[in-house]
Design a protein around this motif. Structure first.
Motif, PDB file in Angstrom:
ATOM      1  N   SER A 176       0.847  -1.186   0.000  1.00 32.21           N
ATOM      2  CA  SER A 176       0.000   0.000   0.000  1.00 32.21           C
ATOM      3  C   SER A 176       0.891   1.248   0.000  1.00 32.21           C
ATOM      4  N   ILE A 177       0.552   2.262   0.782  1.00 26.63           N
ATOM      5  CA  ILE A 177       1.309   3.516   0.732  1.00 26.63           C
ATOM      6  C   ILE A 177       2.411   3.554   1.789  1.00 26.63           C
ATOM      7  N   GLY A 178       3.065   2.374   2.029  1.00 26.61           N
ATOM      8  CA  GLY A 178       4.230   2.379   2.911  1.00 26.61           C
ATOM      9  C   GLY A 178       5.224   3.420   2.431  1.00 26.61           C
ATOM     10  N   LEU A 179       5.464   3.449   1.129  1.00 26.61           N
ATOM     11  CA  LEU A 179       6.237   4.527   0.504  1.00 26.61           C
ATOM     12  C   LEU A 179       5.234   5.406  -0.231  1.00 26.61           C
ATOM     13  N   TYR A 181       3.504   8.464  -2.485  1.00 24.44           N
ATOM     14  CA  TYR A 181       3.696   8.838  -3.891  1.00 24.44           C
ATOM     15  C   TYR A 181       4.653  10.010  -4.067  1.00 24.44           C
ATOM     16  N   THR A 182       4.830  10.806  -3.013  1.00 24.19           N
ATOM     17  CA  THR A 182       5.772  11.922  -3.111  1.00 24.19           C
ATOM     18  C   THR A 182       7.206  11.437  -3.297  1.00 24.19           C
ATOM     19  N   ARG A 183       7.493  10.204  -2.870  1.00 25.19           N
ATOM     20  CA  ARG A 183       8.827   9.608  -3.041  1.00 25.19           C
ATOM     21  C   ARG A 183       8.827   8.563  -4.155  1.00 25.19           C
ATOM     22  N   SER A 184       7.726   7.846  -4.299  1.00 30.13           N
ATOM     23  CA  SER A 184       7.686   6.719  -5.249  1.00 30.13           C
ATOM     24  C   SER A 184       7.909   7.165  -6.686  1.00 30.13           C
ATOM     25  N   ARG A 185       7.582   8.383  -7.008  1.00 27.74           N
ATOM     26  CA  ARG A 185       7.715   8.843  -8.399  1.00 27.74           C
ATOM     27  C   ARG A 185       9.170   8.914  -8.857  1.00 27.74           C
ATOM     28  N   TYR A 186      10.090   8.820  -7.880  1.00 29.01           N
ATOM     29  CA  TYR A 186      11.511   8.856  -8.235  1.00 29.01           C
ATOM     30  C   TYR A 186      12.095   7.448  -8.410  1.00 29.01           C
ATOM     31  N   VAL A 187      11.254   6.406  -8.279  1.00 31.49           N
ATOM     32  CA  VAL A 187      11.739   5.022  -8.335  1.00 31.49           C
ATOM     33  C   VAL A 187      11.085   4.319  -9.525  1.00 31.49           C
ATOM     34  N   ALA A 188      11.878   3.957 -10.514  1.00 34.41           N
ATOM     35  CA  ALA A 188      11.332   3.352 -11.738  1.00 34.41           C
ATOM     36  C   ALA A 188      11.052   1.863 -11.572  1.00 34.41           C
ATOM     37  N   ASN A 189      11.850   1.178 -10.749  1.00 35.34           N
ATOM     38  CA  ASN A 189      11.705  -0.277 -10.604  1.00 35.34           C
ATOM     39  C   ASN A 189      10.876  -0.606  -9.360  1.00 35.34           C
ATOM     40  N   ALA A 191       7.088  -1.558  -7.447  1.00 37.14           N
ATOM     41  CA  ALA A 191       5.746  -2.145  -7.541  1.00 37.14           C
ATOM     42  C   ALA A 191       5.026  -1.905  -6.223  1.00 37.14           C
ATOM     43  N   VAL A 192       3.777  -1.456  -6.296  1.00 34.66           N
ATOM     44  CA  VAL A 192       2.963  -1.259  -5.101  1.00 34.66           C
ATOM     45  C   VAL A 192       1.845  -2.291  -5.109  1.00 34.66           C
ATOM     46  N   PHE A 236      -2.015   7.891  -8.079  1.00 32.39           N
ATOM     47  CA  PHE A 236      -1.619   6.511  -8.372  1.00 32.39           C
ATOM     48  C   PHE A 236      -0.599   6.411  -9.514  1.00 32.39           C
ATOM     49  N   PRO A 237      -0.685   7.243 -10.561  1.00 29.66           N
ATOM     50  CA  PRO A 237       0.322   7.145 -11.629  1.00 29.66           C
ATOM     51  C   PRO A 237       1.753   7.387 -11.169  1.00 29.66           C
ATOM     52  N   ASN A 238       1.941   7.907  -9.958  1.00 26.07           N
ATOM     53  CA  ASN A 238       3.294   8.123  -9.438  1.00 26.07           C
ATOM     54  C   ASN A 238       3.971   6.813  -9.019  1.00 26.07           C
ATOM     55  N   TYR A 239       3.227   5.715  -9.028  1.00 26.41           N
ATOM     56  CA  TYR A 239       3.810   4.397  -8.773  1.00 26.41           C
ATOM     57  C   TYR A 239       4.015   3.717 -10.122  1.00 26.41           C
ATOM     58  N   ALA A 240       5.217   3.203 -10.343  1.00 26.85           N
ATOM     59  CA  ALA A 240       5.549   2.654 -11.661  1.00 26.85           C
ATOM     60  C   ALA A 240       4.691   1.450 -12.019  1.00 26.85           C
ATOM     61  N   HIS A 241       4.537   0.497 -11.073  1.00 27.41           N
ATOM     62  CA  HIS A 241       3.759  -0.710 -11.331  1.00 27.41           C
ATOM     63  C   HIS A 241       2.821  -0.978 -10.162  1.00 27.41           C
ATOM     64  N   HIS A 242       1.654  -1.528 -10.486  1.00 25.67           N
ATOM     65  CA  HIS A 242       0.597  -1.753  -9.502  1.00 25.67           C
ATOM     66  C   HIS A 242       0.240  -3.238  -9.480  1.00 25.67           C
ATOM     67  N   VAL A 243       0.188  -3.807  -8.276  1.00 27.92           N
ATOM     68  CA  VAL A 243      -0.258  -5.192  -8.115  1.00 27.92           C
ATOM     69  C   VAL A 243      -1.621  -5.172  -7.443  1.00 27.92           C
ATOM     70  N   ALA A 244      -2.613  -5.742  -8.103  1.00 23.37           N
ATOM     71  CA  ALA A 244      -3.957  -5.861  -7.535  1.00 23.37           C
ATOM     72  C   ALA A 244      -4.114  -7.250  -6.937  1.00 23.37           C
ATOM     73  N   THR A 245      -4.680  -7.343  -5.746  1.00 24.43           N
ATOM     74  CA  THR A 245      -4.831  -8.638  -5.081  1.00 24.43           C
ATOM     75  C   THR A 245      -6.158  -9.316  -5.406  1.00 24.43           C
ATOM     76  N   SER A 246      -6.962  -8.695  -6.264  1.00 23.02           N
ATOM     77  CA  SER A 246      -8.190  -9.336  -6.735  1.00 23.02           C
ATOM     78  C   SER A 246      -8.426  -8.930  -8.189  1.00 23.02           C
ATOM     79  N   ILE A 247      -9.184  -9.738  -8.895  1.00 23.00           N
ATOM     80  CA  ILE A 247      -9.500  -9.443 -10.291  1.00 23.00           C
ATOM     81  C   ILE A 247     -10.282  -8.137 -10.395  1.00 23.00           C
TER      82      ILE A 247
END
Length: 495
Positions: A176-179, A181-189, A191-192, A236-247
């Motif tokens: 989730s938002i452990g990190l 979005y104000t920081r995550s946008r600087y990390v390309a690799n 996944a949230v 949300f777009p500030n996170y490079a990749h998103h993992v959803a835990t449900s369909i």
């Protein structure tokens, strides 16, 4: 003038709620689309079907749950990764909530496979029980904020220090938002993993408003939630990749939050298949310890988890209360049914008081993980009356792996990924009348029918919801994300 203002305010509030309801109606219609005839089981059944293609050129564009794919979890990893994890709390096994249990199960397994884990968490957490010889598991603790969250300035400084010392991180994972979005946008690799998003929560707010008694003050959450959705769509777009835990969550991220499909990956939650499995001997011992009859009577319905409002226990309590009082049918059938409650919370005392009214209700209190597995084995069906519309509740998956049918609220995340058909369990609307009807149906079905449904539920659990499946999928995702610029081909998959 005051009366006119109040009327105008009430009208605006009512209009806003109608607007929100209309969003959900349109969303459900669009989700069902051309498969409307199949939506009795699940609006997302179409997303479960695997393509018949022999090769996937880029897993990042795979639109289905990665749990359907077969990744080797027995062989040594093709590459050892340096992984950063941001999680608000690192818990003890017996006290882990859904998000923390996910973090615990996933990252301890990755460490056991040889990957180097750096866990950035609060120093209010209890350090986990793990092998002290596991030298590839590193904790970086910081003082939490007054609200209990990670202090972003502190953890970012820790992260940068570790990222610049020796090998940089191959991949960064945040629960989730452990990190933020104000920081995550600087990390390309990066996944949230989202265990719940505001758009799903609106459904929970609507349900709880409909169940609210006239004596309770109206909450502000329903009118505030829409702005929370807008806020999430923006950041949300500030996170490079998103993992959803449900369909369902994956569909919402793509369609409503407008995240590009190649940046959204569906990996369903998984639980430890070595702990949660059928065991008739443990079931027998558990029944003996807790005074549960061994003969064909009664039918045992189990509930487990936090006994709080948003988990649906006011709904369950009222349904049982009415069933006891309203007619002789329940009085005649109650000796054929026992309610077994594992967990703690405000409704524990209420269940105990109700149990003193000669109905078969036993409250066991919170159980350790191994004892919880015995609990699942001792029941005939697991019931989850949750009102939380987001994420996948681990208790349903644990019960299924123990070979038990499940019964739960008709929420999109549950019907889209877990109870996708009547052959593995039952669903009900979040109303007292619907829940009572479902309970009566279970009692009338009998143990033989439930055992058959339990077999189907376990097969689905083994196919999708084991820790091995989840860990293997995450490992492949992390390998894929780490190989973007170095020529490795971990994003390509061959059946």
């Amino acid at each position: 003038m005051v009366r006119e203002r109040n009327s105008l305010f009430s009208f605006r509030c009512l209009s806003f709620i109608i607007f929100i309801l209309s969003i959900f109606s349109v969303s459900l219609f669009l989700s069902c689309g051309h498969c409307w005839g199949q939506c009795y089981y699940s609006p997302y059944q179409i997303l479960e079907k695997k393509p018949n293609q022999p090769t996937i050129d880029d897993l990042r564009s795979y639109p289905f749950a990665w749990n359907h794919l077969t990744f080797s979890s027995s062989d040594a990893p093709p590459k050892l990764l340096k992984i950063a994890l941001f999680v608000k709390k690192w818990p003890q096994r017996s006290r882990a909530g859904g998000l923390e249990r996910h973090a615990l199960t996933l990252h301890l397994a990755l460490a056991k496979r040889g990957h180097h884990l750096h866990i950035f968490t609060t120093n209010s957490s209890s350090l986990p029980n793990h092998d002290p010889l596991m030298t590839n598991l590193h904790f970086h603790l910081s003082k939490p904020t007054p609200a209990g969250y990670l202090d972003q300035a502190s953890v970012w400084e820790q992260f940068q220090a570790q990222n610049s010392s020796g090998k940089p991180f191959d991949v960064v994972h945040t629960e989730s938002i452990g990190l933020r979005y104000t920081r995550s946008r600087y990390v390309a690799n990066l996944a949230v993993t989202w265990h719940g998003i505001a758009y799903e929560t609106i459904h929970s707010d609507i349900i709880q408003e409909l169940l609210r008694s006239p004596q309770e003050p109206p909450p502000k959450a329903l009118t505030e939630r829409a702005m929370k959705v807008v806020e999430e769509v923006r950041f949300f777009p500030n996170y490079a990749h998103h993992v959803a835990t449900s369909i369902h969550a994956g569909d919402i991220l793509k369609r409503v939050y407008m995240i590009p499909e190649e940046r959204v990956h569906i990996i369903l939650n998984g639980v430890d298949q070595e702990v949660f499995k059928p065991d008739i001997f443990k079931a027998r011992e558990f029944k003996q310890r807790h005074g549960i009859p061994e003969d064909s009577k009664p039918l045992v319905i189990g509930l487990a988890g936090r006994l709080v409002k948003d988990k649906g226990h006011p709904l369950m309590f009222e349904a049982l209360k009415q069933m006891i009082a309203e007619n002789s049918t329940f009085q005649e059938s109650r000796m054929r049914m026992m309610i077994l409650v594992a967990g703690d919370g405000p409704w524990a005392a209420r269940y105990r008081d109700l149990g003193s009214n000669s109905v078969n209700i036993k409250v066991l209190g919170p159980l350790e993980q191994d004892e919880l597995a015995c609990f699942y084995n001792a029941i005939d069906i697991f019931l989850n009356p949750t009102l939380r519309a987001q994420g996948l509740d681990h208790t349903l998956l644990e019960a299924m792996l123990c070979g038990k049918p499940v019964m739960a609220t008709r929420l999109a995340s549950i019907m889209g990924s877990v109870i996708v058909g009547t052959e593995m369990g039952y669903t009900f609307s979040p109303t007292v009348s619907s829940l009572k009807k479902a309970i009566y149906e279970v009692v009338d079905s009998g143990r033989a029918v439930l055992e058959k449904k339990g077999q189907v539920a376990r097969q689905r659990g083994l196919q999708l919801f084991t820790a091995n499946k989840m860990v293997a999928a995450y490992e492949r995702l992390f390998l894929c994300l780490s190989s973007r610029n170095n020529g490795d081909d971990f994003c390509r998959y061959t059946y």
